[in-house]
Design a protein around this motif. Structure first.
Motif, short mmCIF file in Angstrom:
data_model
loop_
_atom_site.label_atom_id
_atom_site.label_comp_id
_atom_site.label_asym_id
_atom_site.label_seq_id
_atom_site.Cartn_x
_atom_site.Cartn_y
_atom_site.Cartn_z
N SER A 40 21.11 0.22 -21.85
CA SER A 40 19.80 0.39 -21.21
C SER A 40 18.79 -0.58 -21.80
O SER A 40 17.75 -0.85 -21.19
CB SER A 40 19.30 1.83 -21.35
OG SER A 40 18.82 2.06 -22.66
N HIS A 47 19.50 4.10 -14.34
CA HIS A 47 19.70 5.53 -14.08
C HIS A 47 20.47 6.14 -15.26
O HIS A 47 21.69 6.26 -15.21
CB HIS A 47 20.49 5.72 -12.79
CG HIS A 47 19.70 5.50 -11.54
ND1 HIS A 47 19.85 4.40 -10.73
CD2 HIS A 47 18.74 6.26 -10.93
CE1 HIS A 47 19.03 4.48 -9.70
NE2 HIS A 47 18.34 5.59 -9.79
N PRO A 50 20.87 10.57 -14.62
CA PRO A 50 21.92 10.97 -13.67
C PRO A 50 23.33 10.68 -14.19
O PRO A 50 24.29 11.34 -13.77
CB PRO A 50 21.62 10.10 -12.42
CG PRO A 50 20.20 9.67 -12.57
CD PRO A 50 19.97 9.56 -14.04
N LYS A 82 27.65 10.09 -5.75
CA LYS A 82 26.27 9.92 -6.23
C LYS A 82 26.27 8.62 -7.05
O LYS A 82 26.34 8.62 -8.29
CB LYS A 82 25.77 11.12 -7.04
CG LYS A 82 26.62 11.62 -8.17
CD LYS A 82 25.82 12.53 -9.12
CE LYS A 82 25.05 11.71 -10.16
NZ LYS A 82 24.34 12.52 -11.16
N HIS A 84 24.27 6.47 -7.98
CA HIS A 84 23.28 6.11 -9.00
C HIS A 84 23.68 6.58 -10.39
O HIS A 84 23.06 6.18 -11.37
CB HIS A 84 21.90 6.67 -8.62
CG HIS A 84 21.89 8.14 -8.37
ND1 HIS A 84 22.39 8.70 -7.23
CD2 HIS A 84 21.45 9.17 -9.13
CE1 HIS A 84 22.24 10.02 -7.28
NE2 HIS A 84 21.69 10.32 -8.42
N GLY A 85 24.72 7.39 -10.47
CA GLY A 85 25.24 7.79 -11.79
C GLY A 85 26.27 6.81 -12.33
O GLY A 85 27.03 7.14 -13.25
N HIS A 117 24.56 0.23 -8.23
CA HIS A 117 25.42 1.22 -7.57
C HIS A 117 26.84 0.66 -7.49
O HIS A 117 27.03 -0.56 -7.45
CB HIS A 117 24.91 1.54 -6.15
CG HIS A 117 23.60 2.24 -6.13
ND1 HIS A 117 22.42 1.63 -5.74
CD2 HIS A 117 23.25 3.52 -6.47
CE1 HIS A 117 21.42 2.50 -5.84
NE2 HIS A 117 21.89 3.65 -6.27
N LYS A 252 20.35 17.53 -16.36
CA LYS A 252 20.04 16.13 -16.15
C LYS A 252 19.53 15.53 -17.46
O LYS A 252 18.65 16.10 -18.11
CB LYS A 252 18.98 15.99 -15.05
CG LYS A 252 18.86 14.58 -14.54
CD LYS A 252 18.33 14.55 -13.13
CE LYS A 252 18.24 13.14 -12.63
NZ LYS A 252 17.81 13.06 -11.23
N HIS A 266 14.98 9.96 -14.49
CA HIS A 266 15.92 9.68 -13.40
C HIS A 266 16.18 8.17 -13.32
O HIS A 266 17.30 7.71 -13.12
CB HIS A 266 15.35 10.18 -12.07
CG HIS A 266 16.20 9.84 -10.88
ND1 HIS A 266 17.36 10.51 -10.59
CD2 HIS A 266 16.06 8.89 -9.93
CE1 HIS A 266 17.90 9.99 -9.49
NE2 HIS A 266 17.13 8.98 -9.07
N TYR A 267 15.12 7.39 -13.47
CA TYR A 267 15.28 5.94 -13.32
C TYR A 267 14.31 5.25 -14.25
O TYR A 267 13.25 4.80 -13.86
CB TYR A 267 15.02 5.54 -11.87
CG TYR A 267 15.35 4.10 -11.54
CD1 TYR A 267 16.60 3.57 -11.82
CD2 TYR A 267 14.41 3.27 -10.95
CE1 TYR A 267 16.92 2.26 -11.52
CE2 TYR A 267 14.71 1.95 -10.63
CZ TYR A 267 15.97 1.46 -10.91
OH TYR A 267 16.27 0.14 -10.60
#
Lengths: 297, 319
Positions: A40, A47, A50, A82, A84-85, A117, A252, A266-267
Motif C-alpha cells: 500500500s 482497497h 475489503p 468482489k 476490489h478485494g 481489479h 472489514k 474501503h479505499y
C-alpha cells in the motif's frame, strides 16, 4: 495454474494428506497482511479493508479447498467476484508463485500487468471482475460446462454482501440450483459494510441471508469468516447434491484495529504514521468474525 | 430468418458437441426444438433472466464450449448490456448473441420490443462484431461462421419469420467482414446499400429505379463490424449516388459510417440515408405500418431520390 518453486522459494503448497493446517494458515495470513500493507506504500489509494475482510476466505479457498496435483496445479477455479478485494488474491497468488513479487510491486503501474481489479488473462485470474454482480454467473457457466464435459472440477466464487444487492446475483443463485450444480461453491464476505454505511442499517431486509439462500435451493453454512479452519470444515462436511453457499461473517479491515469497521479504509492507503502503527499492531487473526444480524451462526 | 438459424444450428450441433444454446424463456423456433430433444443438456433456458443468460455463456466459452445466447433483440442486448460488454467483449470470448426482431419487426408489440439502437450500441463495444443478415440464406451462412469462429463475441441481428430469399442468385458469396453485391449493374450510377430484413424494400427500390431506366446495383453490408471499409471506398469512388437503407436509428448505423468514410476520402458522391427516425413510435400495426410511421416506404424513398438525382455532391453531371 502451476506453482513454480524456482520463482518463489517460499511458495507454500497445501499438505498432501488433504488436511488443512490451521496454524500455518494463521501465520500465512499474518504475512499476507504485512505484505499488503507494505504494498500500500506504493499507491495513494488501495482497497485494503475489503482485502482484509476476505483474506482468510481467499487463503482457505486456495490452500484448503482447491485440489492440487503433486506439481501444485489445480483444475479447480476461483473467481473473486468482489474484484476490489484483489490484493488478497494477488498476495496469495504471489505466495503460490503464480505472480511474481515484481508483479505486485508494479501493481497499478503502466509497466506492470496488475490493476485495481482482477483482469482476465493475467496469470491466476480466471475472470475480469470489478463491476459487481458478474462473477457468480460466469462461475455458473463454467460449472455447467464442466458437468456437460463430465469433468471433475469445482468452481469457487467469492461475493461481497453489498454485491448481493445486484439482481444478477439472484438470477445466478436461482439458476445454479435449477441446474443442480453441486460443483459450484459461493462464499459470501459478510462484512456488513458497503459504500454508504452499514448494510444492516441501510438495508435491514437483506437479512436473514442464510434463510434466503437456503430458500433458493442451496445448501448453506454460516461460519466465522476469519476462521479458515471453520471454512474448510464447513465445506468438507457439506451434504452435497446441490450448490453450496458459505456465509463468512467477517470484519472489514480485520487485523488493523483502526481500520476495522471504519468506512474510510474501503479505499485509502495509510500515511507513514498510520502505516507504522498498523504494522506494529498486526497479530495473527484466526477468529473474530463479524456479527451482522441474520448472518446465521 | 429464425427458422433458418434454427435449422442450421441443429445441423451443426449434431456434429459439434461444443455448440450449446442458452435462451431466456423464448420458445425455440423450428429445429431448435429438435436440438433440444436430441441434446437436452446443451439447451439451457434461464427463464426471464437475461443477465445470467449472457453471464453463463461467458463461463461456458471459457471452458471451451461454443455457446449461443438467444432471445428478442432488445432483451438480448439492452437488459444484460454490461454482461455483454464486460463478460463477453472485454474478455473477448467466442459467444454469439442472437437477437430476434431487429428493428421494428415486433411491430404490434410496441416500443419496448423495438430494437432501434441495437446496431449503434453493439458497434460501440470494442471486440464485438455485428452481423445483420438480409435473408434466410445469409442467416444460414452467418450461423455457420459464428459456430466455428474464435475471434471474439458476435451480435447477430435477425428479423423474425417469413422473410423472402433474396440472395440465391447473388454474384458474390457471403464472406464475414466483406460487403456483398446482390446485384451488380455495369455502368449504373446508383448503388443501394442495405442490411437486415429491410433489404426487401431496398430491392424494391432498385427494381423501381431500373423500371424507369436508372438501374442500380444492390449491396448487402451484412457485416457492420468489422466494416468492409475498402469495399465501401470502392463503391463510393465508382457510383455517383449511394443510397443507404436500414432499419436502425438514423443517429447511428451504416449510414453515418458510410458518410464518415465518404468524407475522409473526399468522395464526389451524393449520399442518401433512409433509416428509422430518432423517435419512439406509438403506431401498432404491420411491420410495414410501423416502418411507414418512421417514413420508411418505397414511395418516400423514390420521391426523395427524384428530388436529388444522381449527380455527385459537387453537382457535376454524370460523365
Amino acid at each position: 495454474m502451476l506453482v513454480s518453486d524456482t520463482d518463489t522459494p517460499t511458495a507454500s503448497v497445501p499438505p498432501r494428506d488433504g488436511r488443512f493446517d490451521v496454524a500455518a494458515a494463521r501465520r500465512r495470513c499474518l504475512e499476507l497482511r504485512h505484505r499488503i500493507l507494505d504494498l500500500s506504500r506504493n499507491l495513494a489509494a488501495m482497497h485494503i479493508a475489503p482485502a482484509f475482510s476476505c483474506l482468510e476466505m481467499v487463503d482457505a479457498i486456495y490452500f484448503g479447498l482447491m485440489r492440487r496435483d503433486r506439481n501444485g496445479a489445480s483444475s479447480d477455479t476461483f473467481i473473486l467476484s468482489k474484484g476490489h478485494g484483489c490484493m488478497a488474491q494477488y498476495a496469495v497468488l504471489e505466495r503460490l508463485g503464480v505472480l511474481s513479487s515484481e508483479d505486485l510491486e508494479l501493481n497499478c503501474k503502466p509497466e506492470g500487468r496488475l490493476g485495481g481489479h482482477p483482469d482476465y488473462g493475467t496469470p491466476g485470474i480466471e475472470a475480469s471482475t470489478g463491476s459487481l454482480g458478474h462473477g457468480l454467473a460466469i462461475g455458473l457457466g463454467m460449472a455447467y460446462a464442466d458437468k456437460l464435459k463430465r469433468e471433475d472440477r469445482r468452481v469457487f466464487v467469492l461475493v461481497g454482501d453489498g454485491e448481493m444487492q445486484e439482481g444478477s446475483v439472484w438470477e445466478a443463485l436461482m439458476m445454479a440450483a435449477n441446474l443442480g450444480l453441486d460443483n459450484l461453491v459461493c462464499l459470501l464476505d459478510l462484512n456488513d459494510f458497503q459504500g454508504l454505511g452499514r448494510t444492516s442499517e441501510t438495508h435491514p431486509h437483506f437479512y436473514p441471508i442464510v434463510d434466503k439462500i437456503a430458500a433458493f435451493g442451496w445448501e448453506v453454512a454460516s461460519v466465522d469468516g476469519h476462521d479458515a479452519g471453520a471454512l474448510v470444515d464447513a465445506f468438507q462436511s457439506r451434504r452435497g447434491g446441490v450448490p453450496f453457499f458459505v456465509v463468512g461473517r467477517t470484519i472489514k479491515g480485520r487485523g488493523v484495529a483502526f481500520m476495522e469497521n471504519v468506512p474510510i479504509w474501503h479505499y485509502r492507503s495509510p500515511d507513514a504514521e498510520e502505516y507504522r502503527i498498523a504494522k506494529a499492531g498486526l497479530r495473527e487473526v484466526g477468529s473474530g468474525g463479524g456479527t451482522a444480524p441474520g448472518g446465521g451462526s | 430468418m429464425r427458422n433458418s438459424f434454427a435449422d442450421t444450428f441443429h445441423e451443426l450441433g449434431q456434429r459439434d458437441p461444443r455448440l450449446c444454446i442458452v435462451v431466456a424463456d423464448i420458445s425455440p423456433a423450428g429445429s431448435i426444438q429438435k436440438f433440444r430433444d436430441a441434446f437436452p443438456e446443451r439447451f439451457v433456458n434461464t427463464g426471464v433472466a437475461e443477465q445470467v443468460m449472457i453471464g453463463m455463456t461467458a463461463g461456458m466459452a471459457m471452458r471451451g464450449l461454443r455457446p449461443f445466447a438467444y432471445t428478442i433483440a432488445t432483451f438480448a442486448l439492452y437488459r444484460p448490456f454490461e454482461m455483454v460488454r464486460n463478460d463477453l467483449a472485454y474478455q473477448n470470448l467466442p459467444v454469439t448473441i442472437v437477437g430476434i426482431g431487429g428493428g421494428v419487426a415486433y411491430s404490434v408489440l410496441g416500443g419496448t420490443h423495438h430494437a432501434q439502437e441495437d446496431v449503434a450500441i453493439a458497434c460501440g463495444i470494442p471486440n464485438l462484431s455485428v452481423i445483420s443478415p438480409c435473408d434466410p440464406l445469409e442467416v444460414e451462412a452467418a450461423t455457420r461462421h459464428c459456430a466455428v469462429q474464435t475471434g471474439g463475441p458476435i451480435y447477430m441481428r435477425l428479423g423474425k419469420a417469413g422473410e423472402p430469399v433474396l440472395t440465391r442468385d447473388a454474384p458474390d458469396p457471403f464472406l464475414f467482414g466483406k460487403l456483398r453485391f446482390l446485384r451488380r449493374v455495369p455502368g449504373a450510377e446508383t448503388c443501394i446499400l442495405a442490411h437486415g430484413g429491410i433489404m426487401r424494400l431496398a430491392q424494391q427500390a432498385a427494381d423501381a429505379l431500373a423500371e424507369r431506366g436508372e438501374p442500380a446495383s444492390l449491396v448487402s453490408v451484412h457485416t457492420l463490424k468489422p466494416l468492409d471499409s475498402a469495399g465501401l471506398r470502392a463503391i463510393l469512388a465508382s457510383y455517383r449516388r449511394v443510397v443507404v437503407i436500414e432499419e436502425t436509428s438514423c443517429q447511428n448505423g451504416l449510414g453515418p459510417m458510410v458518410k464518415r468514410i465518404a468524407w475522409d476520402m473526399d468522395a464526389d458522391t451524393r449520399l442518401h440515408h433512409f433509416a428509422l427516425r430518432d423517435e419512439f413510435t406509438h403506431v401498432h400495426g404491420s411491420h410495414a405500418d410501423v416502418l411507414a410511421s418512421h417514413g420508411l416506404t418505397l414511395e418516400n424513398i423514390l420521391a426523395a431520390l427524384d428530388q436529388r438525382p444522381a449527380a455527385g455532391r459537387r453537382g457535376r453531371g454524370a460523365p
